[in-house]
Design a protein around this motif. Structure first.
Motif, short mmCIF file in Angstrom:
data_model
loop_
_atom_site.label_atom_id
_atom_site.label_comp_id
_atom_site.label_asym_id
_atom_site.label_seq_id
_atom_site.Cartn_x
_atom_site.Cartn_y
_atom_site.Cartn_z
N MET A 1 -5.55 1.03 28.90
CA MET A 1 -5.75 1.89 27.67
C MET A 1 -5.17 3.31 28.01
SD MET A 1 -9.39 2.87 27.66
CE MET A 1 -10.36 3.55 25.94
N PHE A 2 -4.70 3.26 29.01
CA PHE A 2 -4.12 4.71 29.69
C PHE A 2 -3.24 4.79 30.46
CE2 PHE A 2 -9.16 5.38 29.46
CZ PHE A 2 -9.51 6.03 28.76
N LEU A 3 -2.19 3.89 29.97
CA LEU A 3 -0.78 3.73 31.20
C LEU A 3 0.23 4.15 30.64
CD1 LEU A 3 0.00 2.74 33.18
CD2 LEU A 3 0.85 0.56 32.50
N GLU A 4 0.08 4.36 29.20
CA GLU A 4 1.47 5.12 28.47
C GLU A 4 1.11 6.04 28.04
OE1 GLU A 4 4.23 4.50 27.05
OE2 GLU A 4 4.01 2.08 28.19
N LEU A 5 -0.37 6.77 28.52
CA LEU A 5 -0.92 7.98 28.57
C LEU A 5 -0.13 8.77 29.88
CD1 LEU A 5 -2.23 10.98 26.66
CD2 LEU A 5 -4.18 9.58 28.23
N THR A 6 -0.17 8.29 30.53
CA THR A 6 -0.17 8.45 31.99
C THR A 6 1.17 8.80 31.93
OG1 THR A 6 -2.15 7.18 32.95
CG2 THR A 6 -0.64 8.21 34.52
N LYS A 7 1.93 7.59 31.79
CA LYS A 7 3.50 7.79 32.13
C LYS A 7 3.99 9.47 31.48
CE LYS A 7 6.22 4.16 31.04
NZ LYS A 7 6.11 2.88 30.24
N ARG A 8 3.32 9.99 30.00
CA ARG A 8 4.46 10.95 29.04
C ARG A 8 3.33 11.88 30.08
NH1 ARG A 8 1.78 12.44 24.96
NH2 ARG A 8 0.33 10.96 24.33
N ARG A 9 2.58 12.15 30.41
CA ARG A 9 2.19 13.13 30.31
C ARG A 9 1.71 13.65 32.48
NH1 ARG A 9 -3.22 15.11 27.17
NH2 ARG A 9 -2.40 17.31 27.56
N ASN A 10 1.90 12.65 32.46
CA ASN A 10 1.39 12.83 34.29
C ASN A 10 2.30 11.49 35.72
OD1 ASN A 10 0.57 14.40 37.05
ND2 ASN A 10 -1.56 13.35 36.80
N PRO A 11 3.70 11.53 34.89
CA PRO A 11 4.60 10.58 35.07
C PRO A 11 4.28 10.81 36.93
CG PRO A 11 5.67 12.42 34.58
CD PRO A 11 4.18 12.84 33.93
N LYS A 12 4.42 12.22 37.31
CA LYS A 12 3.98 12.20 38.45
C LYS A 12 3.17 11.43 39.60
CE LYS A 12 7.25 16.49 39.08
NZ LYS A 12 6.94 18.01 39.45
N LEU A 13 2.54 11.01 38.73
CA LEU A 13 0.99 10.61 39.69
C LEU A 13 1.76 8.80 39.57
CD1 LEU A 13 -1.62 10.03 40.15
CD2 LEU A 13 -2.26 9.59 38.01
N ILE A 14 2.33 8.78 38.69
CA ILE A 14 2.95 7.05 38.73
C ILE A 14 3.83 7.59 39.98
CG2 ILE A 14 4.31 5.34 37.99
CD1 ILE A 14 2.85 5.69 35.55
N GLU A 15 4.77 8.25 40.08
CA GLU A 15 5.80 8.15 41.15
C GLU A 15 5.28 7.95 42.52
OE1 GLU A 15 8.59 10.92 39.98
OE2 GLU A 15 8.58 10.45 38.22
N ALA A 16 4.36 9.12 42.97
CA ALA A 16 3.65 9.18 44.03
C ALA A 16 2.65 7.83 44.33
CB ALA A 16 2.66 10.30 43.53
N SER A 342 6.68 -6.69 44.76
CA SER A 342 6.49 -5.30 43.75
C SER A 342 5.07 -4.93 43.37
CB SER A 342 6.78 -6.16 42.05
OG SER A 342 8.45 -6.27 42.18
N THR A 343 4.80 -3.53 43.32
CA THR A 343 4.52 -2.18 42.97
C THR A 343 3.49 -2.65 41.07
OG1 THR A 343 5.08 -1.26 44.36
CG2 THR A 343 3.49 -0.03 42.44
N VAL A 344 2.10 -2.38 41.32
CA VAL A 344 1.52 -2.34 40.23
C VAL A 344 1.32 -1.42 39.46
CG1 VAL A 344 -0.01 -4.21 38.49
CG2 VAL A 344 1.65 -5.18 40.32
N ILE A 345 0.76 -0.65 38.18
CA ILE A 345 0.27 0.12 38.21
C ILE A 345 -0.08 0.38 36.91
CG2 ILE A 345 0.33 2.89 37.59
CD1 ILE A 345 1.61 3.09 40.45
N ALA A 346 -1.87 0.46 36.85
CA ALA A 346 -2.54 0.06 35.46
C ALA A 346 -3.21 1.09 35.29
CB ALA A 346 -3.64 -0.75 35.90
N ALA A 347 -3.73 2.00 34.56
CA ALA A 347 -4.16 2.45 34.29
C ALA A 347 -5.67 2.96 33.22
CB ALA A 347 -3.96 4.75 33.57
N PHE A 348 -6.45 2.39 33.32
CA PHE A 348 -7.98 1.81 32.79
C PHE A 348 -9.01 2.51 32.25
CE2 PHE A 348 -7.54 -0.86 35.88
CZ PHE A 348 -8.63 -0.96 36.67
#
Length: 385
Positions: A1-16, A342-348
Motif C-alpha cells: 500500500m505504501f511501498l512505492e510511496l516510501t521508495k520515492r519519499r524516504n528511500p534511505k529507510l528502505i536501504e537502512a 533474500s531481504t523482503v521489504i513491505a510497507a502497508f
C-alpha cells in the motif's frame, strides 16, 4: 500500500532496513521505525494544530506502543497520549508519559480505576452510568475531580465490529440527571469514532457520527452543561486538522499520520512522510513461489507488494498472494521465486500491537548514519538495545 510511496519519499529507510537485516541486527518479522522522520511528522502536525488552536493526543498502538518513540513525540510538542486500552495505559505509566485520554475504545476495568485516576489522565471516556459512578467513587476517594468525555452512538453511525459502546441520544437526559448529583466528575466533552472516513479517492469525509456529536452537545446545552471539548478522532493529520476545526472540534488523535500511513497518504503527497517498513526474509520456495516469514500480517493492511533484495543488492518487485483471515501467517507467499535468504521489504497499513512482530527503532537514517536505538516487542517492551 505504501511501498512505492516510501521508495520515492524516504528511500534511505528502505536501504537502512535492508542493511540491518543483512548484518543480522534485526530478524525477519520486524517493523523498522524511522525515529527522526516520525519526530518530523509530529512537529509539523503540532505546528498545524497550534495554528488552528487544536489539541492533539498521539496514539501508539499502530507502531507497537513504543515508549522510546512516544518520548520523542512528546519532545516534538504533542505532550499527551491517547491510549486505546488499559494495557497501553500501563506502558505509558511505566515510562512516565502523560495520558490525555483513556477509555475511548476500551473502558478502564473497575479494579484499575484507582491506579489510572491517581496517575492523572486529562480525560476518561465513559460508555455507561455504571462507569460514571465508579469514576466518581474513586475520584472522591482520591480527592480529585475527574474530567470525562461522553461517547455517543446512534444506529445510523459508523461503528467497527468489536467497538460497540456508548450512549444513545435518548439516554443522555438520564445520564445528565445522574451526573448532576456527582461531585467528583465533570462532563468536559463528547466523542465518537470514526468521525472521518476516506472516500477511496482523495478526500476524508465526515461521518454521521459528527452529526450525533453535535446533537448531543445541544442536548447537554439545553440542560445547562456547556461541553468544552469535541474529540474528533480518525485519520488525524495536517490535512484533516482544518476539517476538525471546521466542524468545531477541539481535539484530534494522530496515529497513522505519525508514520505517514493514513489512507490519504497512499493517494497524495502530504506533509507527513513515510516512516515505517516491514522486514522479512525469503525462507524457501515451492511450486514456482517463494515464501517469506510472517508474523506481522494485518488483515486490513492492504499488503500487496514487496521489494526483494538479494545478497548482491539486486532489487526485484513482486506481489503477495492473497491470504485468508482463517489462517495463521506463519509464511506469506510471493508470486515469483527468489533466492533463499533474500531481504523482503513491505510497507502497508499496520496495527503492530495485534501482531507478534519485533519493532526496531532507528535514528540517523536521513543523515546517512543509521543507529539502531533498540528492539522492542509489539507491546512496547524492550527486548534489547
Amino acid at each position: 500500500m505504501f511501498l512505492e510511496l516510501t521508495k520515492r519519499r524516504n528511500p534511505k529507510l528502505i536501504e537502512a532496513a535492508s542493511q540491518l537485516h543483512k548484518q543480522g541486527l534485526i530478524l525477519p518479522d520486524t517493523y523498522v521505525l524511522d525515529l527522526d522522520m516520525i519526530t518530523h511528522n509530529a512537529k509539523v502536525m503540532k505546528e498545524k494544530a497550534d495554528k488552528y488552536k487544536l489539541e492533539l493526543f498521539y496514539m501508539t498502538k499502530q507502531f507497537g506502543r513504543n515508549p522510546l518513540v512516544s518520548r520523542k513525540i512528546v519532545e516534538a510538542g504533542i505532550s499527551h497520549a491517547v491510549v486505546v486500552d488499559f494495557k497501553e495505559a500501563l506502558i505509558m505509566m511505566e515510562h512516565n508519559l502523560p495520558i490525555g485520554n483513556v477509555g475511548h475504545l476500551v473502558q478502564v476495568p473497575k479494579n484499575m480505576l484507582e491506579r489510572i485516576i491517581a496517575y492523572g489522565p486529562k480525560f476518561i471516556t465513559v460508555f455507561s452510568n455504571e462507569m460514571l459512578n465508579n469514576i466518581n467513587t474513586v475520584a472522591q476517594k482520591l480527592n480529585k475531580v475527574q474530567q470525562v468525555l461522553i461517547k455517543v452512538v446512534e444506529p445510523t453511525d459508523e461503528i467497527y465490529e468489536g467497538q460497540f459502546g456508548g450512549y444513545h441520544l435518548e439516554d443522555l437526559e438520564e445520564l445528565i440527571a445522574i451526573a448532576k448529583k456527582l461531585d467528583n466528575i465533570k462532563i468536559a466533552g463528547i466523542t465518537s469514532f470514526p468521525c472521518f472516513l476516506f472516500d477511496g479517492e482523495k478526500e476524508l469525509k465526515p461521518t454521521n457520527n459528527v452529526k450525533t456529536i453535535n446533537t448531543a452537545r445541544n442536548i447537554f446545552k439545553k440542560h445547562g452543561i456547556e461541553v468544552q471539548e469535541l474529540n474528533i478522532p480518525s485519520a488525524t493529520c495536517c490535512t484533516t486538522i482544518p476539517l476538525i476545526k471546521g466542524i468545531q472540534g477541539t481535539q484530534g488523535e494522530p496515529g497513522h499520520a505519525l508514520t505517514g500511513t493514513t489512507p490519504l497518504h497512499a493517494k497524495l503527497d502530504l506533509e507527513e512522510l513515510p516512516s515505517m517498513v516491514y522486514v522479512s526474509e525469503i525462507s524457501h520456495s515451492l511450486d514456482g513461489h517463494s515464501y517469506f516469514y510472517g508474523g506481522g500480517y494485518y488483515r486490513r493492511g492492504h499488503l500487496e507488494n514487496i521489494l526483494v533484495i538479494d545478497k548482491d543488492e539486486n532489487y526485484s518487485k513482486d506481489t503477495v498472494a492473497p491470504f485468508g483471515n482463517e489462517s495463521i501467517d506463519y509464511y506469506l507467499e510471493s508470486n515469483k521465486v527468489h533466492p533463499v535468504g533474500s531481504t523482503v521489504i513491505a510497507a502497508f497499513r499496520t496495527q503492530v500491537f495485534v501482531t507478534r512482530s519485533d519493532v526496531a527503532v532507528v535514528s540517523g537514517i536521513s543523515s546517512g548514519t543509521p543507529k539502531l536505538e533498540g528492539i522492542y516487542n509489539s507491546l512496547g517492551n524492550l527486548i534489547r538495545r
